[in-house]
Design an enzyme around this catalytic site. Structure first.
Site, PDB file in Angstrom:
ATOM      1  N   LYS A  79       0.808  -1.009  -0.060  1.00 50.98           N
ATOM      2  CA  LYS A  79      -0.031  -0.008  -0.059  1.00 50.98           C
ATOM      3  C   LYS A  79       0.964   1.333   0.078  1.00 50.98           C
ATOM      4  O   LYS A  79       1.798   1.127   0.678  1.00 50.98           O
ATOM      5  CB  LYS A  79      -0.862   0.017   1.385  1.00 50.98           C
ATOM      6  CG  LYS A  79      -1.918   1.139   0.983  1.00 50.98           C
ATOM      7  CD  LYS A  79      -2.692   0.910   2.526  1.00 50.98           C
ATOM      8  CE  LYS A  79      -3.745   1.981   2.619  1.00 50.98           C
ATOM      9  NZ  LYS A  79      -4.662   1.726   3.844  1.00 50.98           N
ATOM     10  N   SER A 154      -9.714   1.911   3.047  1.00 52.81           N
ATOM     11  CA  SER A 154      -8.840   2.668   2.245  1.00 52.81           C
ATOM     12  C   SER A 154      -7.831   1.638   1.348  1.00 52.81           C
ATOM     13  O   SER A 154      -7.108   2.183   0.581  1.00 52.81           O
ATOM     14  CB  SER A 154      -8.034   3.736   3.062  1.00 52.81           C
ATOM     15  OG  SER A 154      -6.974   3.105   4.053  1.00 52.81           O
ATOM     16  N   SER A 178      -9.936  -0.443   7.235  1.00 56.75           N
ATOM     17  CA  SER A 178      -9.048  -0.348   6.332  1.00 56.75           C
ATOM     18  C   SER A 178      -8.636  -1.251   5.443  1.00 56.75           C
ATOM     19  O   SER A 178      -8.069  -1.417   4.063  1.00 56.75           O
ATOM     20  CB  SER A 178      -8.132   0.779   5.984  1.00 56.75           C
ATOM     21  OG  SER A 178      -8.852   2.117   5.997  1.00 56.75           O
TER      22      SER A 178
END
Lengths: 490, 119
Positions: A79, A154, A178
């Site tokens: 990420k 996210s 997330s």
């Protein structure tokens, strides 16, 4: 050779037996990435050249049979809020568009040490604030199961990359869901580890008392191997728990390598379903999935009971005060002085303001505003301090409930993936999609999302399992019985 | 003063604290949105927390001090690579304070200071 659709475990076996090489595996995954990216947009940056070198090194390790781990030669996505030295780490924000970290996050160092191959950096909601990946400054990621839908957020890029076969596993972060909510929307497994067992060093801070790095993969077993790699005490993270991951591995049921033994572990366990978790806003498809998961656990000999966790009613509100307050403080560092965007002005004060207003997206600004307000003189006691007291009540409520039950079973998200654009204009509705995932962050306990089926619209549906602190491997073991892994990758 | 409601004036004040430059339109928009969020979390005030201690984080660790040992840190060149503007080994920013012709204090730094600051 088509290799991108296999699990980490399958690939580890193929690599160990030298039936395939790390380079072949990397080529297969890269080919898949180039095929799928135009429609998915999971990656913000690909690291092809470095990945090739890492794959060659992994192959040499296999040749010499030295330093082999489950992750050696396995292509992993990271990420974009986790620092990888010499590659852009943008947090999907205009503010950090040109930021090149001078060091690796501890989790990245650990991946590299284990011989993993880093594919690239994945898309996300800006500064990890959002539940749909639409808050990225570089365009949304799309759900591989239906490209008109969001992948969740996210960590939407990480979840979509694994679901689409563009990575074998991925790292994400979880502040209020997330990792788990995008895992659920994309039909993959996602674990938010116990707070403190995975280092946050090099993870760009959103809300430090809630943030955790964790794995996304195609099975609970795969997640357990990534957790083993990235977990453990790190002196560089002041909130890191002084426990080696091997101490937790005493609870690693997969190491016992005997499914009969796991079954013994499930038998007679009491698993609670908190009534508060099945509220009105939850889709019937999702409720049904929880019931089916409960039936499955009962058929294995567990006892499923309904429980009361009354403090959960105020978890979401508590979370938005604490997370925003911490975010407003953490994001004060972006002022255009040392790194990131600078909008030049004649005076420093003007430069700070203009840089911040131009560099942060709307959702980030909204949370900075709410957090600054909650911490400001005259409102601190009524808002921020109140929320921290409520967090204590939530934690106590969990502690008490865990005396009766060893695990909780809940939905991961009230709905399956929603359409792109459906909730973006209404922040409050968006926040509600995290209602089931937030309590675990407030209590610091581990939580796992596993796919269990499909909705009437053929979108993945998952359930969530919660356990007491340090029971991460128990979660993964129980998850392995519930998970229905899709045989076909979208 | 109801903590669960903000006026546009208060929003302006918060924006100044947060170092954000909002247009009048954005001020109105944020007032509306913050009020909606605050209205949603208003139910918190009815919960009695008088006897409850706050919990600031959940890792149950106390302040942990590192050993007082010298360790290599990253070289300045690596750190400054990301600087929007630099001069020598310093981050360069626009003036913070007003310069007046009378108060021009460029002489206030000795040559030695300048050298030790890397100028």
């Amino acid at each position: 050779m088509k290799l991108w659709d296999k699990t980490l475990l399958e690939l580890h076996k193929l690599l160990s037996s030298r039936e395939v090489s790390s380079i072949e595996l990397l080529d297969s995954v890269l080919q898949r990435i180039h095929e799928k990216e135009p429609s998915i947009n999971a990656y913000l940056c690909l690291m092809e050249q470095a990945a090739r070198k890492q794959a060659e090194t992994a192959d040499r390790r296999f040749q010499k049979k030295e330093n082999l781990t489950y992750l050696t030669g396995i292509p992993i996505a990271v990420k974009d809020n986790i620092c990888v030295q010499d590659y852009p780490t943008t947090c999907a924000s205009k503010m950090l568009k040109n930021f090149i970290p001078p060091y690796n996050a501890t989790v990245v160092e650990k991946l590299l040490d284990s011989g993993a191959v880093l594919l690239g950096k994945t898309n996300m909601d800006e500064f990890a604030m959002g539940s749909s990946c639409e808050n990225s400054a570089f365009g949304p990621t799309r759900n591989p199961w239906d490209t008109s839908c969001v992948p969740g957020g996210s960590s939407g890029g990480s979840a979509a990359s694994v679901a689409a076969g563009e990575a074998v596993g991925a790292l994400g972060s979880d502040t209020g869901g997330s990792l788990r909510q995008p895992a659920a929307f994309c039909g993959v497994v996602g674990l938010k580890p116990t707070y403190g067992i995975v280092s946050r060093y090099g993870l760009i801070a959103f809300a430090s008392s809630l943030d955790q790095v964790g794995p996304l993969a195609r099975s609970s077993f795969d997640c357990s191997k990534i957790l083993q790699c990235i977990g453990g005490y790190d002196p560089k993270d002041a909130t890191s728990v002084q426990l080696e991951i091997s101490e937790l591995e005493n609870n690693d049921y997969f190491q016992k390598d005997n499914s009969q033994k796991y079954l013994e572990e499930i038998k007679n366990r009491i698993i609670g379903i908190p009534e508060e978790f099945l509220n009105e806003g939850t889709d019937s498809d999702v409720k049904q999935a929880v019931t089916q998961a409960a039936d499955c656990l009962e058929s294995l000999g567990a006892k499923v009971v309904m429980v009361n966790l009354s403090s959960l009613k105020y978890a979401l509100s508590t979370y938005y005060l604490i997370a925003s307050a911490e975010a407003s403080s953490n994001l004060a560092r972006y002022d255009g002085v040392r790194y990131g965007l600078r909008i030049s002005k004649e005076k420093s004060g003007e430069m700070f303001k203009t840089t911040r207003s131009d560099g942060f997206g709307k959702e980030v600004q909204r949370r900075i505003m709410l957090g600054t307000y909650a911490l400001s003189s005259g409102y601190y006691d009524a808002l921020y301090l109140k929320a921290q007291k409520l967090r204590h009540l939530i934690k106590q409520d969990f502690d008490k409930a865990f005396q009766k039950c060893s695990l909780f079973l809940t939905p991961t998200s009230p709905t399956a993936a929603f359409k792109i654009g459906e909730k973006i204009s209404d922040p409050l509705t968006m926040y509600l999609s995290d209602i089931y995932t937030i309590p675990a962050n407030l209590a610091g306990i581990p939580a796992l999302s596993v796919p269990v089926g499909f909705s009437s619209k053929n979108l993945p549906i998952s359930v969530q399992l919660l356990a007491p602190r340090f029971q991460d491997f128990l979660l993964l073991m129980v998850g392995s019985f519930l998970e229905k892994l899709s045989l076909e990758i979208p | 003063m109801d903590p669960y409601q903000v006026t546009p004036e208060l929003v302006k004040h918060i924006a100044a604290l947060a170092s954000l430059d909002l247009t009048p339109k954005e001020e109105m928009q944020f007032s509306k949105e913050l009020n909606r969020i605050l209205d949603h979390i208003k139910h918190l005030q009815s919960i009695n927390t008088e006897e409850v201690e706050p919990v600031f984080h959940t890792s149950w660790t106390l302040n942990r001090l590192r050993k007082d040992e010298e360790n290599p840190s990253l070289p300045p060149s690596m750190i400054l690579r990301n600087a929007p503007e630099r001069e020598g080994n310093l981050f360069k920013i626009p003036p913070v304070l007003e310069m007046t012709s009378k108060g021009d204090d460029s002489e206030a730094f000795s040559e030695e200071d300048k050298t030790s600051n890397g100028l």
